[in-house]
Design a protein around this motif. Sequence first.
Motif, short mmCIF file in Angstrom:
data_model
loop_
_atom_site.label_atom_id
_atom_site.label_comp_id
_atom_site.label_asym_id
_atom_site.label_seq_id
_atom_site.Cartn_x
_atom_site.Cartn_y
_atom_site.Cartn_z
N THR A 185 40.86 -24.93 -52.22
CA THR A 185 40.32 -25.64 -53.40
C THR A 185 41.16 -25.38 -54.63
O THR A 185 40.95 -26.01 -55.67
CB THR A 185 38.87 -25.21 -53.67
N HIS A 186 42.11 -24.43 -54.54
CA HIS A 186 42.93 -24.06 -55.69
C HIS A 186 44.28 -24.79 -55.68
O HIS A 186 45.06 -24.61 -56.60
CB HIS A 186 43.18 -22.54 -55.69
N SER A 187 44.55 -25.57 -54.62
CA SER A 187 45.90 -26.09 -54.44
C SER A 187 46.01 -27.58 -54.71
O SER A 187 45.03 -28.33 -54.66
CB SER A 187 46.38 -25.80 -53.01
N ASP A 188 47.24 -28.02 -54.95
CA ASP A 188 47.55 -29.43 -55.14
C ASP A 188 47.63 -30.12 -53.77
O ASP A 188 47.58 -29.47 -52.73
CB ASP A 188 48.88 -29.57 -55.88
N SER A 189 47.77 -31.45 -53.78
CA SER A 189 47.77 -32.19 -52.52
C SER A 189 48.96 -31.86 -51.63
O SER A 189 48.84 -31.84 -50.40
CB SER A 189 47.73 -33.70 -52.80
N SER A 190 50.12 -31.60 -52.25
CA SER A 190 51.30 -31.25 -51.46
C SER A 190 51.09 -29.94 -50.72
O SER A 190 51.33 -29.84 -49.51
CB SER A 190 52.52 -31.14 -52.37
N THR A 191 50.62 -28.92 -51.46
CA THR A 191 50.41 -27.62 -50.84
C THR A 191 49.34 -27.70 -49.76
O THR A 191 49.48 -27.11 -48.68
CB THR A 191 50.02 -26.57 -51.91
N ASN A 192 48.26 -28.45 -50.03
CA ASN A 192 47.22 -28.61 -49.01
C ASN A 192 47.75 -29.36 -47.79
O ASN A 192 47.35 -29.07 -46.65
CB ASN A 192 46.02 -29.35 -49.60
N GLY A 193 48.65 -30.31 -48.03
CA GLY A 193 49.26 -31.02 -46.90
C GLY A 193 50.08 -30.08 -46.03
O GLY A 193 50.05 -30.15 -44.79
N LEU A 194 50.81 -29.19 -46.68
CA LEU A 194 51.61 -28.21 -45.94
C LEU A 194 50.70 -27.24 -45.17
O LEU A 194 50.99 -26.90 -44.02
CB LEU A 194 52.51 -27.44 -46.92
N ILE A 195 49.61 -26.81 -45.81
CA ILE A 195 48.66 -25.92 -45.14
C ILE A 195 48.08 -26.63 -43.91
O ILE A 195 47.95 -26.04 -42.82
CB ILE A 195 47.54 -25.47 -46.09
N GLY A 196 47.75 -27.90 -44.06
CA GLY A 196 47.20 -28.66 -42.95
C GLY A 196 48.14 -28.71 -41.76
O GLY A 196 47.73 -28.54 -40.61
#
Length: 544
Positions: A526-537
């Motif tokens: 919930t602390h991250s931007d869409s790019s970082t969340n995409g990478l985490i995914g």
Amino acid sequence: MLPKINPSKTLAWQKLKDHFLKNKNVHLNDLFQADDSRFEKLSFEIEDFLFDFSKNIANEETFKLLIELAKECKLEDAIDALFHGKHINETEERAVLHTALRSFSNESFIVDGKEINCIVKNEREKLKSFCELVHTKKWKGYSGKNINYIVNIGIGGSDLGSSMVTEALRPYQIESIKPYFISNVDGSNLSEVLKKIELEETLFIVASKTFTTQETMTNAYSIRELFLESCKDEALLKNHFIAVTGNKEKAMEFGIQEENIFKIWDWVCGRFSLWGSMGLPIALTIGYQNYEELLKGANSIDLHFKSEKFEKNIPVIMGLLSIWYINFYNAQSEAILAYDHYLSKFKSYLQQGSMESNGKSIDRNGDPVSYQTGVVVWGETGTNGQHSFHQLLHQGTPLIPCDFIVSVQSQNHFNDHQDEVLSNALAQTEALMKGRTKAEVLEKNLNSDKIDINYKVFSGNKPSNSILIKKLTPYNLGSLLAVYEHKIFVKGIIWNIFSFDQWGVELGKELSSHKLSSIRSKSQSTHSDSSTNGLIGKILEWRS
């Protein structure tokens, strides 16, 4: 505690700008032709060193104005504050006194009204006694075997200094001791070291000023777990685990005996901490007496730095020349070219020392700076660089000042090899300075293949410092390190920035904890931007 003078507002800075515009087309060849005694005037011999500054794009007026800048920025007062334990690390309210760790004189060092000479001497004696126990085989592993392996677990200032020095002084290594370093939290670093050691013959040094550094403690706890699987008894940790830290309580929680904890104080900046107990791996590897020689070599430069007038002060001259190229020639990097195989890690050590110290954009008044600070430090050892990136130095568009560090006497007996090392280093400094004109290409018939002559022309006029070392000994290495430490300090003072904090390191640490939680809980952050969340995914997908 430190002066807060914007250098770009000083009279000397304005004079330097005018001087640069007036002389920017002057070539080094012209400077040498105009003055037959240029080398004699601009080279300085100190103990086993010769520092040659003559191949710099600077004349007498340049040096005069640079020294005026240092004086206007009150560098002399800052040096005095450094050595007298003032809180020059103002953002952390700390003194910066790593120089006290390498002093053997009766000079008194004071921090917050208290003399620290006694505690420094006691800690040094503790280090000496511990080394003696290991080297005389009185210190045994839990199974009764001798200690034959030293593994330092640390990162940054708790790793780079010790790993660099042990590599640089490999010829002085005690035969029965093999040192290893674990810094990267990547398990591959840990795995590769574990392949080379025997747990029951290994001394692990957990080096962390706070004893909370994530990478260090992750590695330390992994090794602790493996060790306990082997020995089955937590009480036996005392034979194999040592701490160097300012947080005794945390080290004891880990299971390290109080008598096995060595001290680092908050007035010692991590990246300049090898001079105290952070240097324990060095002393264990090369012997305490050689380690003490390292300290004494550094101390000799401390004495030179704080007492020599600026016109002959080596760290001051090096710092001022660096500012000349960065702030007036717009140089973006500096190359450290060590023509000694044992100095292979020297550039990495300097990268932290320089870039962590002076990579700042807020000045000592709390205002954004309007001029460049910091510089990229990079390089390679010996002739390796000549066959890779020296092409950029000779014919590329950036101006890249170079330091050539050359050991005259080799540690080994292949004299014909050393002759080639020396000749190559000298040739590079000359080629960078002189270049090659069209006329010279034609005169030497270097264009017989009819290729466009311009491809074989070199502009020259590329500045360099030459540092000759008689031989790379512990004493001389200590001197060399201290020269560069003080060069960093000089630049930070003139740039009006705080060189001894590193707040920029903290943000990455903070954000990393959120990403770690996401990866381990297999959920988006919930602390991250869409790019970082995409990478985490994608990471979670591939790991499943």
